[in-house]
Enzyme design. Structure first.
Site, PDB file in Angstrom:
ATOM      1  N   CYS A   1      -2.347  -0.542   7.579  1.00 54.40           N
ATOM      2  CA  CYS A   1      -1.566   0.690   7.483  1.00 54.40           C
ATOM      3  C   CYS A   1      -1.675   1.510   8.766  1.00 54.40           C
ATOM      4  O   CYS A   1      -0.688   2.115   9.209  1.00 54.40           O
ATOM      5  CB  CYS A   1      -2.000   1.504   6.275  1.00 54.40           C
ATOM      6  SG  CYS A   1      -1.578   0.691   4.715  1.00 54.40           S
TER       7      CYS A   1
ATOM      8  N   GLU B   1       0.945   3.842   1.848  1.00 56.44           N
ATOM      9  CA  GLU B   1       1.439   4.208   3.177  1.00 56.44           C
ATOM     10  C   GLU B   1       2.604   3.323   3.596  1.00 56.44           C
ATOM     11  O   GLU B   1       3.603   3.815   4.141  1.00 56.44           O
ATOM     12  CB  GLU B   1       0.334   4.059   4.241  1.00 56.44           C
ATOM     13  CG  GLU B   1      -0.902   4.868   3.981  1.00 56.44           C
ATOM     14  CD  GLU B   1      -2.005   4.085   3.295  1.00 56.44           C
ATOM     15  OE1 GLU B   1      -3.165   4.212   3.722  1.00 56.44           O
ATOM     16  OE2 GLU B   1      -1.713   3.342   2.334  1.00 56.44           O
TER      17      GLU B   1
ATOM     18  N   CYS C   1      -6.164   1.744   5.890  1.00 59.35           N
ATOM     19  CA  CYS C   1      -6.782   0.484   6.287  1.00 59.35           C
ATOM     20  C   CYS C   1      -6.208   0.070   7.645  1.00 59.35           C
ATOM     21  O   CYS C   1      -5.249   0.676   8.141  1.00 59.35           O
ATOM     22  CB  CYS C   1      -6.495  -0.579   5.229  1.00 59.35           C
ATOM     23  SG  CYS C   1      -4.772  -1.158   5.221  1.00 59.35           S
TER      24      CYS C   1
ATOM     25  N   HIS D   1       0.858  -1.187   0.000  1.00 63.96           N
ATOM     26  CA  HIS D   1       0.000   0.000   0.000  1.00 63.96           C
ATOM     27  C   HIS D   1       0.894   1.236   0.000  1.00 63.96           C
ATOM     28  O   HIS D   1       2.040   1.185   0.475  1.00 63.96           O
ATOM     29  CB  HIS D   1      -0.881   0.019   1.241  1.00 63.96           C
ATOM     30  CG  HIS D   1      -1.943  -1.030   1.254  1.00 63.96           C
ATOM     31  ND1 HIS D   1      -3.018  -0.977   2.103  1.00 63.96           N
ATOM     32  CD2 HIS D   1      -2.097  -2.162   0.525  1.00 63.96           C
ATOM     33  CE1 HIS D   1      -3.798  -2.027   1.894  1.00 63.96           C
ATOM     34  NE2 HIS D   1      -3.252  -2.763   0.952  1.00 63.96           N
TER      35      HIS D   1
END
Length: 151
Positions: free
Chosen positions: A88, A57, A85, A55
């Site tokens: 993260c 992040e 999410c 992801h």
């Protein structure tokens, strides 16, 4: 008119999101900043890297930690185009990110203001200051456009 630093960093995150979308990735971007200096920026690369943890992040946090040679980013601010999410959010906590700025809320998959609300859990050792809604309209439109083409 020159955007304020907060908007400027979110605009950089949005540019990363747009680049991710152009690569066929879900258009999410992230930027890690310390003292006004961008340490790392990334867009989603889950498909490209065949890695469900890639992801935006996570990639930006990894790169920022490498840049400062520490697993902690206590003086860092993270700008991301979508509410993180749960995975993260946990990484943000573990990295000790000082402030989290996100654009669009994620009622289905978010882990900050929705879902498990990671930073509100008694087991969470560090919760950043959280600010949502920065460039929300633009980020949400980018995501809607991406998914409209695929449905």
């Amino acid at each position: 008119m020159t955007p304020c630093p907060l908007e400027s960093h979110m605009l950089t995150a949005l540019a990363e999101a747009e680049a991710a979308g152009a690569r066929g990735e879900v258009p999410i971007g992230a930027v890690v900043v310390i003292g006004g200096t961008v340490l790392a920026q990334a867009g989603n690369r889950t498909r490209e890297l065949n890695d469900p943890t890639a992801h935006a992040e996570m990639l930006a946090i990894r790169a920022a930690c490498a840049a400062v040679q520490s697993e902690r980013l206590a003086d860092a601010d993270l700008y991301v185009t979508l509410e993180p999410c749960p995975m993260c959010a946990a990484a943000i906590s573990f990295a000790r990110i000082r402030r989290l700025y996100f654009a669009a809320a994620d009622p289905k998959g978010g882990g900050v203001e929705h879902g498990p609300r990671i930073f509100s859990q008694p087991t969470c050792h560090h919760a950043p200051e959280v600010y949502g809604g920065l460039e929300e309209t633009r980020a949400a439109a980018l995501l809607r456009g991406f998914f409209a083409v695929r449905r």
